[in-house]
Every structure is written in C-alpha cells, then in structure tokens.
Design a protein around this motif. Structure first.
Motif: not given
Length: 90
Positions: A12, A16, A20
């Motif tokens: 996860d 992410e 980002d």
C-alpha cells in the motif's frame, strides 16, 4: 520511507509513494533529455539546499515551466509526507 516500505513489503505504501512522488517526478524528467541531474539540482534548490546556480554543459538547465511543476510536486509531497523528526522514523 520508500525503502522501508520495500523492505517490509508494504504494498500500500509502495503504491502510494509511487503514485504521489515517483511518477510525477518522472513525468517532469521525461519532458527533456538531460533532466536527470538538472532536476535533482533544481529540487535541492527548491528545498533550500545550496547547489550553486546553473548546471554545466552538456547538462541543460530546467525550463521555468518544468521548474514550477517540480516545485508544486515537492510542496505537495512535503505536505503529505513531512520530514520526520530525529525522534521518529518511517
């Protein structure tokens, strides 16, 4: 943070950070050949590290529009992922 996520197999966090941080930076990097080092130097300048102005040939200076894009990306990154204090780690 990315290293720790990889080491811990935290998919996860890996996804992410990729979405980002890595992908947006790479998108700016791909806009011009020769930006790999120039963008790193521009990013250091944006975060307040002294890097001494311009890059030397054969490297190319980051264009104003791309510099602004990099600055926006870095501001968002540091808002979402603040630099940890010495008493905390990722």
């Amino acid at each position: 943070m990315f290293y720790n996520a990889l080491k811990d197999n935290n998919q996860d966090t890996i996804n992410e950070l990729y979405k980002d941080v890595i992908l947006p930076l790479n998108n700016v990097r791909k806009k011009r050949n020769g930006y790999a080092v120039s963008l790193l130097k521009a990013g250091m300048e944006i975060v307040g590290l002294p890097v001494g102005g311009y890059v030397r040939p054969p490297l190319i200076q980051v264009e104003k529009d791309h510099y602004d894009q990099l600055e926006t990306i870095l501001k968002k990154v540091f808002e979402k992922y603040p630099v940890p204090t010495k008493s905390s780690t990722y």
